[in-house]
Design a protein around this motif. Structure first.
Motif, PDB file in Angstrom:
ATOM      1  N   LEU A  57     -16.288  13.609 -32.618  1.00  0.00           N
ATOM      2  CA  LEU A  57     -15.083  13.224 -33.001  1.00  0.00           C
ATOM      3  C   LEU A  57     -14.811  14.023 -34.596  1.00  0.00           C
ATOM      4  CD1 LEU A  57     -12.452  11.433 -33.634  1.00  0.00           C
ATOM      5  CD2 LEU A  57     -13.909   9.646 -34.419  1.00  0.00           C
ATOM      6  N   GLU A  58     -13.390  14.472 -34.661  1.00  0.00           N
ATOM      7  CA  GLU A  58     -13.000  14.844 -35.983  1.00  0.00           C
ATOM      8  C   GLU A  58     -11.685  14.193 -36.228  1.00  0.00           C
ATOM      9  OE1 GLU A  58     -12.075  18.904 -36.441  1.00  0.00           O
ATOM     10  OE2 GLU A  58     -10.504  18.775 -35.178  1.00  0.00           O
ATOM     11  N   VAL A  59     -11.396  13.821 -37.613  1.00  0.00           N
ATOM     12  CA  VAL A  59     -10.210  13.208 -37.948  1.00  0.00           C
ATOM     13  C   VAL A  59      -9.765  14.104 -38.951  1.00  0.00           C
ATOM     14  CG1 VAL A  59      -9.318  11.023 -39.075  1.00  0.00           C
ATOM     15  CG2 VAL A  59     -11.175  10.901 -37.693  1.00  0.00           C
ATOM     16  N   VAL A  60      -8.150  14.572 -38.692  1.00  0.00           N
ATOM     17  CA  VAL A  60      -7.555  15.177 -39.811  1.00  0.00           C
ATOM     18  C   VAL A  60      -6.390  14.159 -40.198  1.00  0.00           C
ATOM     19  CG1 VAL A  60      -6.067  17.308 -40.010  1.00  0.00           C
ATOM     20  CG2 VAL A  60      -7.755  17.028 -38.303  1.00  0.00           C
ATOM     21  N   ALA A  61      -6.606  13.809 -41.375  1.00  0.00           N
ATOM     22  CA  ALA A  61      -5.841  12.945 -42.187  1.00  0.00           C
ATOM     23  C   ALA A  61      -4.883  13.804 -43.364  1.00  0.00           C
ATOM     24  CB  ALA A  61      -6.370  11.917 -42.978  1.00  0.00           C
ATOM     25  N   VAL A  62      -3.462  13.792 -43.076  1.00  0.00           N
ATOM     26  CA  VAL A  62      -2.783  14.491 -43.860  1.00  0.00           C
ATOM     27  C   VAL A  62      -1.970  13.576 -44.777  1.00  0.00           C
ATOM     28  CG1 VAL A  62      -0.788  16.081 -44.001  1.00  0.00           C
ATOM     29  CG2 VAL A  62      -2.428  16.334 -42.101  1.00  0.00           C
ATOM     30  N   ASP A  63      -2.220  13.361 -46.192  1.00  0.00           N
ATOM     31  CA  ASP A  63      -1.319  12.714 -47.249  1.00  0.00           C
ATOM     32  C   ASP A  63       0.016  13.424 -47.463  1.00  0.00           C
ATOM     33  OD1 ASP A  63      -0.706  11.144 -49.230  1.00  0.00           O
ATOM     34  OD2 ASP A  63      -2.072  12.322 -50.790  1.00  0.00           O
ATOM     35  N   ASP A  64       0.856  12.650 -47.000  1.00  0.00           N
ATOM     36  CA  ASP A  64       2.338  13.167 -47.132  1.00  0.00           C
ATOM     37  C   ASP A  64       2.872  12.630 -48.681  1.00  0.00           C
ATOM     38  OD1 ASP A  64       4.304  14.666 -46.115  1.00  0.00           O
ATOM     39  OD2 ASP A  64       5.756  12.882 -45.785  1.00  0.00           O
ATOM     40  N   VAL A  98      -5.776  16.473 -46.197  1.00  0.00           N
ATOM     41  CA  VAL A  98      -4.945  17.509 -46.502  1.00  0.00           C
ATOM     42  C   VAL A  98      -4.026  16.700 -47.469  1.00  0.00           C
ATOM     43  CG1 VAL A  98      -3.230  19.261 -45.837  1.00  0.00           C
ATOM     44  CG2 VAL A  98      -5.082  19.092 -44.484  1.00  0.00           C
ATOM     45  N   HIS A  99      -3.649  17.368 -48.558  1.00  0.00           N
ATOM     46  CA  HIS A  99      -2.542  16.693 -49.636  1.00  0.00           C
ATOM     47  C   HIS A  99      -1.484  17.416 -49.414  1.00  0.00           C
ATOM     48  CE1 HIS A  99      -5.453  13.406 -50.894  1.00  0.00           C
ATOM     49  NE2 HIS A  99      -6.474  14.312 -50.960  1.00  0.00           N
ATOM     50  N   GLN A 100      -0.201  16.926 -49.464  1.00  0.00           N
ATOM     51  CA  GLN A 100       0.831  17.747 -49.553  1.00  0.00           C
ATOM     52  C   GLN A 100       1.958  17.058 -50.183  1.00  0.00           C
ATOM     53  OE1 GLN A 100       1.604  18.667 -45.342  1.00  0.00           O
ATOM     54  NE2 GLN A 100       3.265  17.105 -45.160  1.00  0.00           N
ATOM     55  N   SER A 101       3.201  17.595 -50.710  1.00  0.00           N
ATOM     56  CA  SER A 101       4.331  16.845 -51.493  1.00  0.00           C
ATOM     57  C   SER A 101       5.154  16.082 -49.992  1.00  0.00           C
ATOM     58  CB  SER A 101       5.104  17.773 -51.768  1.00  0.00           C
ATOM     59  OG  SER A 101       4.824  18.676 -52.989  1.00  0.00           O
ATOM     60  N   ASN A 102       5.704  14.975 -50.386  1.00  0.00           N
ATOM     61  CA  ASN A 102       6.487  14.087 -49.492  1.00  0.00           C
ATOM     62  C   ASN A 102       7.465  15.110 -48.671  1.00  0.00           C
ATOM     63  OD1 ASN A 102       8.853  12.176 -49.070  1.00  0.00           O
ATOM     64  ND2 ASN A 102       6.948  11.624 -48.408  1.00  0.00           N
ATOM     65  N   SER A 103       7.206  15.025 -47.417  1.00  0.00           N
ATOM     66  CA  SER A 103       8.395  15.955 -46.411  1.00  0.00           C
ATOM     67  C   SER A 103       9.661  15.067 -45.887  1.00  0.00           C
ATOM     68  CB  SER A 103       7.569  16.258 -45.382  1.00  0.00           C
ATOM     69  OG  SER A 103       7.235  15.371 -44.138  1.00  0.00           O
ATOM     70  N   GLY A 104       9.365  13.555 -46.423  1.00  0.00           N
ATOM     71  CA  GLY A 104      10.582  12.993 -45.924  1.00  0.00           C
ATOM     72  C   GLY A 104      10.581  12.222 -44.536  1.00  0.00           C
ATOM     73  N   ALA A 136       7.192  13.754 -39.122  1.00  0.00           N
ATOM     74  CA  ALA A 136       6.926  14.674 -38.243  1.00  0.00           C
ATOM     75  C   ALA A 136       6.215  15.996 -39.066  1.00  0.00           C
ATOM     76  CB  ALA A 136       8.102  15.294 -37.887  1.00  0.00           C
ATOM     77  N   GLY A 137       6.491  16.084 -40.397  1.00  0.00           N
ATOM     78  CA  GLY A 137       5.830  17.320 -41.135  1.00  0.00           C
ATOM     79  C   GLY A 137       4.386  17.193 -41.084  1.00  0.00           C
ATOM     80  N   PRO A 138       3.895  15.722 -41.623  1.00  0.00           N
ATOM     81  CA  PRO A 138       2.439  15.829 -41.893  1.00  0.00           C
ATOM     82  C   PRO A 138       1.848  15.669 -40.376  1.00  0.00           C
ATOM     83  CG  PRO A 138       3.469  13.707 -42.270  1.00  0.00           C
ATOM     84  CD  PRO A 138       4.456  14.977 -42.250  1.00  0.00           C
ATOM     85  N   THR A 139       2.547  15.338 -39.292  1.00  0.00           N
ATOM     86  CA  THR A 139       2.068  15.248 -38.290  1.00  0.00           C
ATOM     87  C   THR A 139       1.637  16.533 -37.695  1.00  0.00           C
ATOM     88  OG1 THR A 139       2.730  13.175 -37.632  1.00  0.00           O
ATOM     89  CG2 THR A 139       2.078  14.400 -35.642  1.00  0.00           C
ATOM     90  N   ASN A 140       2.775  17.525 -37.765  1.00  0.00           N
ATOM     91  CA  ASN A 140       2.670  18.810 -37.261  1.00  0.00           C
ATOM     92  C   ASN A 140       1.390  19.724 -38.024  1.00  0.00           C
ATOM     93  OD1 ASN A 140       4.509  18.687 -35.269  1.00  0.00           O
ATOM     94  ND2 ASN A 140       6.299  19.494 -36.780  1.00  0.00           N
ATOM     95  N   ARG A 141       1.285  19.406 -39.228  1.00  0.00           N
ATOM     96  CA  ARG A 141       0.144  19.873 -40.017  1.00  0.00           C
ATOM     97  C   ARG A 141      -1.014  19.512 -39.669  1.00  0.00           C
ATOM     98  NH1 ARG A 141      -2.262  23.903 -42.075  1.00  0.00           N
ATOM     99  NH2 ARG A 141      -3.219  23.778 -44.172  1.00  0.00           N
ATOM    100  N   GLY A 142      -1.240  18.268 -39.295  1.00  0.00           N
ATOM    101  CA  GLY A 142      -2.572  17.772 -38.683  1.00  0.00           C
ATOM    102  C   GLY A 142      -3.028  18.362 -37.325  1.00  0.00           C
ATOM    103  N   LEU A 143      -1.975  18.448 -36.603  1.00  0.00           N
ATOM    104  CA  LEU A 143      -2.051  19.043 -35.298  1.00  0.00           C
ATOM    105  C   LEU A 143      -2.484  20.570 -35.336  1.00  0.00           C
ATOM    106  CD1 LEU A 143      -1.651  18.946 -32.162  1.00  0.00           C
ATOM    107  CD2 LEU A 143       0.867  19.361 -32.412  1.00  0.00           C
ATOM    108  N   GLU A 144      -1.846  21.304 -36.318  1.00  0.00           N
ATOM    109  CA  GLU A 144      -2.096  22.933 -36.664  1.00  0.00           C
ATOM    110  C   GLU A 144      -3.573  22.940 -36.749  1.00  0.00           C
ATOM    111  OE1 GLU A 144       0.182  23.791 -39.835  1.00  0.00           O
ATOM    112  OE2 GLU A 144       2.013  24.192 -38.777  1.00  0.00           O
TER     113      GLU A 144
END
Length: 412
Positions: free
Chosen positions: A36-43, A67-73, A76-84
């Motif tokens: 198992l791996e967990v990819v958590a994207v903080d939006d 992963v930390h990123q600026s809020n995307s609104g 969808a954005g953080p989910t796509n980043r995690g999927l990548e």
């Protein structure tokens, strides 16, 4: 580096304190270490959620990628980043305010491997009053489709997906959608999948209705929801087989998603917004052939849709208020037909067709007799007194078949 069995993608934005239970459920999975791996994207969380992710990553090295990123609104954005970043053979999307049963991932991977599934729908349970349709969870199923199950009512991305399927078809969430971006993604995955399965024998996924109603869907505006519904229906038009498959998907949207926007919440909108919602609803109905599945919908839903299509917000308001005050309307009997006697029924100012309000129609006695044939002959027929070659011919007639079943207990 070994390939994990499953990657769990968690998009995080201001979900404290629910995030703690979510992460704890991942740490406590029965799946062996390394699988198992967990990819958590903080939006761009502002409630301490990003810091909590870093703490869990430090305490459980090798399990979490943060992963930390600026809020995307939107999600969808953080989910796509995690999927990548996903590396597992399978990927599962977990809401940051939801959690998993302890054996969920182990059971899902085992089922997917055994059945050769591209998508597995896990048993889901609502928490704090969260509404989760249960029609598809009556039993484990190795293979289901839209025409033979309630799959159309399970279009959230809260599922196990084979990552190869996702990558092969370039599936991503539309970042222009503020809500429902998961549904077109899920629908396309299911329509392209060689096999969709259901794991209903274990409570896998717990969906939480937050006390502050802060879930993304709960706080989304009505026009954003309509845009999400349109995106879903566009995927259906492009990929679903005409007939039962396409109709099941249309009936889901136009029997539930759109009509629910034309209920009590409609009364709270400004007059200008009410009119705009009517116009956008009319466009959806026309564009995606909603009237072709009206026969599948309750009368109240059909009436509200048509009042919106006529851009008659004042009549729609009256309909909503009537339903809230009276519930089911009186039945109006006209010959063999029975109609729902809503105030809009046969209102000359509105001009809605009677068929919109039709509840049922009784067949004429002559029609019944013509379809069934003489009862005495039927009894003789199914008692074996009519030659077999005649019986074979009559069995091709559906009316005779139904009558035979009623007389002979379905034994032919």
């Amino acid at each position: 580096m070994a390939v994990p069995d499953v990657t769990v993608v968690v998009a995080v934005y201001n979900t404290m304190p629910y995030l703690t239970a979510c992460l704890d459920s991942l740490v406590g999975q029965s799946l062996a270490p390394g699988r198992l791996e967990v990819v958590a994207v903080d939006d761009g969380s502002t409630d301490g959620g990003g810091e909590l992710l870093d703490e869990y990553a430090a305490r459980h090295p090798g399990l979490f990628t943060v992963v930390h990123q600026s809020n995307s609104g939107g999600p969808a954005g953080p989910t796509n980043r995690g999927l990548e970043l996903a590396r597992g053979r399978y990927v599962l999307f977990l809401g940051a305010d939801d959690w998993l049963g302890e054996e969920a991932l182990e059971r899902l991977v085992t089922a997917a491997d055994a059945w050769g599934s591209d998508v597995v729908v896990p048993k889901q349970v609502g928490v704090n009053g969260r509404l989760v349709p249960q029609g598809i969870f009556h039993a484990d199923a190795e293979s289901v489709g839209f025409a033979d199950s309630a799959l159309a009512w399970a279009l959230a991305d809260t599922k196990l997906f084979r990552l190869d399927l996702v990558r092969r078809h370039g599936l991503r969430r539309d970042e222009g959608l503020k809500v429902f971006s998961d549904q077109p993604f899920t629908l396309e995955a299911c329509l392209r999948a060689a096999r969709v399965s259901v794991l209903a024998s274990y409570d896998c996924y717990f969906l939480v209705l937050r006390e502050d109603r802060g879930n993304v869907t709960e706080r989304a505006g009505v026009l954003d929801r309509l845009r999400g519904i349109a995106a879903l229906q566009q995927v259906a038009v492009e990929l679903a087989e005409p007939g039962e498959e396409l109709d099941a998907i249309r009936a889901r949207s136009f029997g539930w998603d759109v009509p629910r926007l034309l209920r009590e919440g409609f009364l709270l909108l400004t007059a200008d917004m009410q009119e705009r919602v009517c116009v956008e609803t009319a466009r959806l109905v026309e564009r995606f052939g909603a009237r072709e599945v009206y026969h599948r919908l309750p009368v109240a839903e059909r009436v509200r849709l048509e009042l919106a299509c006529a851009v008659r917000p004042e009549a729609l308001r009256d309909q909503v208020r009537y339903e809230a005050a009276h519930g089911d309307p009186p039945v109006v009997v006209d010959g063999r037909r029975q109609y729902a006697g809503y105030p809009a029924f046969r209102d000359a100012r509105l001009g809605l067709p009677d068929e919109l309000f039709l509840l049922r129609e009784e067949a004429a006695e002559a029609e019944v007799e013509a379809a069934a044939g003489p009862l005495d002959l039927a009894r003789q027929l199914w008692r074996g007194l009519v030659p077999e070659q005649v019986r074979r011919g009559l069995r091709r007639n559906p009316a005779w078949r139904r009558l035979a079943d009623s007389v002979n207990g379905g034994r032919g």
